[in-house]
Design a protein around this motif. Sequence first.
Motif, short mmCIF file in Angstrom:
data_model
loop_
_atom_site.label_atom_id
_atom_site.label_comp_id
_atom_site.label_asym_id
_atom_site.label_seq_id
_atom_site.Cartn_x
_atom_site.Cartn_y
_atom_site.Cartn_z
N PHE A 276 0.82 -1.21 0.00
CA PHE A 276 0.00 0.00 0.00
C PHE A 276 0.85 1.26 0.00
O PHE A 276 0.55 2.23 -0.70
CB PHE A 276 -0.94 0.03 1.21
N PHE A 277 1.93 1.25 0.77
CA PHE A 277 2.80 2.42 0.84
C PHE A 277 3.42 2.74 -0.52
O PHE A 277 3.34 3.88 -1.00
CB PHE A 277 3.91 2.21 1.88
N PHE A 278 4.02 1.74 -1.17
CA PHE A 278 4.68 2.00 -2.44
C PHE A 278 3.68 2.28 -3.56
O PHE A 278 3.96 3.07 -4.47
CB PHE A 278 5.62 0.87 -2.82
N MET A 279 2.50 1.68 -3.51
CA MET A 279 1.47 2.03 -4.49
C MET A 279 1.10 3.50 -4.35
O MET A 279 0.94 4.21 -5.35
CB MET A 279 0.23 1.15 -4.30
N THR A 280 0.98 3.97 -3.12
CA THR A 280 0.66 5.38 -2.87
C THR A 280 1.77 6.29 -3.38
O THR A 280 1.51 7.29 -4.05
CB THR A 280 0.43 5.62 -1.36
N PHE B 247 1.27 9.00 -6.42
CA PHE B 247 1.56 10.42 -6.26
C PHE B 247 2.65 10.86 -7.24
O PHE B 247 2.59 11.97 -7.79
CB PHE B 247 1.98 10.75 -4.83
N ALA B 248 3.65 10.02 -7.47
CA ALA B 248 4.72 10.36 -8.41
C ALA B 248 4.17 10.48 -9.84
O ALA B 248 4.73 11.22 -10.65
CB ALA B 248 5.81 9.31 -8.36
N PRO C 140 3.17 15.43 -10.92
CA PRO C 140 3.72 16.08 -12.13
C PRO C 140 3.12 15.48 -13.41
O PRO C 140 3.84 15.11 -14.35
CB PRO C 140 5.21 15.76 -12.04
N TYR C 141 1.80 15.38 -13.48
CA TYR C 141 1.17 14.66 -14.58
C TYR C 141 1.53 15.24 -15.94
O TYR C 141 1.76 14.51 -16.89
CB TYR C 141 -0.35 14.62 -14.41
N HIS C 142 1.59 16.56 -16.05
CA HIS C 142 1.94 17.17 -17.34
C HIS C 142 3.32 16.70 -17.81
O HIS C 142 3.55 16.49 -19.00
CB HIS C 142 1.90 18.70 -17.26
N HIS C 143 4.24 16.53 -16.88
CA HIS C 143 5.57 16.04 -17.21
C HIS C 143 5.50 14.67 -17.89
O HIS C 143 6.20 14.41 -18.85
CB HIS C 143 6.42 15.95 -15.93
N VAL D 19 7.16 2.84 -16.60
CA VAL D 19 7.93 2.19 -15.54
C VAL D 19 7.26 2.41 -14.18
O VAL D 19 7.07 1.46 -13.41
CB VAL D 19 9.38 2.71 -15.53
N LEU D 20 6.87 3.65 -13.88
CA LEU D 20 6.19 3.92 -12.60
C LEU D 20 4.84 3.21 -12.53
O LEU D 20 4.45 2.69 -11.49
CB LEU D 20 6.02 5.42 -12.38
N TYR D 21 4.13 3.21 -13.64
CA TYR D 21 2.85 2.51 -13.71
C TYR D 21 3.04 1.01 -13.45
O TYR D 21 2.28 0.39 -12.71
CB TYR D 21 2.25 2.76 -15.09
N SER D 22 4.09 0.43 -14.03
CA SER D 22 4.39 -0.98 -13.82
C SER D 22 4.79 -1.27 -12.38
O SER D 22 4.42 -2.30 -11.81
CB SER D 22 5.51 -1.43 -14.75
N LEU D 23 5.54 -0.37 -11.77
CA LEU D 23 5.91 -0.55 -10.37
C LEU D 23 4.69 -0.51 -9.46
O LEU D 23 4.63 -1.22 -8.45
CB LEU D 23 6.93 0.51 -9.95
N THR D 24 3.70 0.29 -9.83
CA THR D 24 2.45 0.30 -9.06
C THR D 24 1.78 -1.07 -9.12
O THR D 24 1.31 -1.60 -8.11
CB THR D 24 1.50 1.38 -9.62
N PHE D 25 1.76 -1.67 -10.31
CA PHE D 25 1.19 -3.02 -10.44
C PHE D 25 2.03 -4.05 -9.69
O PHE D 25 1.48 -4.97 -9.09
CB PHE D 25 1.09 -3.42 -11.91
N PHE D 26 3.35 -3.91 -9.76
CA PHE D 26 4.20 -4.84 -9.05
C PHE D 26 3.87 -4.84 -7.56
O PHE D 26 3.70 -5.89 -6.95
CB PHE D 26 5.68 -4.47 -9.26
#
Length: 116
Positions: free
Chosen positions: A46-50, A54-55, A59-62, A74-81
């Motif tokens: 839960f912590f790392f998904m959060t 947030f990451a 900075p969504y426009h980025h 990569v960040l999206y995949s880490l959320t799934f992981f």
Amino acid sequence: MNAIEELYTIARAQTLIALCSLVPGYWFTVAFIDHIGRFPIQLMGFFFMTVFMFALAIPYHHWTLKPNRIGFVVLYSLTFFFSNFGPNATTFVVPVEIFPARLRSTCHGISAAACG
């Protein structure tokens, strides 16, 4: 690109993300569940998904700029992981350890009949 080609492209990308993040998440859970424990794995997941959400969100426009798409994936995949190396896997493991097989199968049948 027509609708079928676009659907195929999206499905292929989602399949790659799942294979590279969801499946390893389950294997990490299998490898570490007895060493780390069920509750700490859930908290960590839960912590790392959060953190990763947030990451991605702040900075969504980025992330919408073309050169940054790989970082977004990569960040999206880490959320799934961490979804699977955490709450998703442990929610299936804990009932198996708590309830006897007869009760689990009966309740599964009742919930499948109610939803189906």
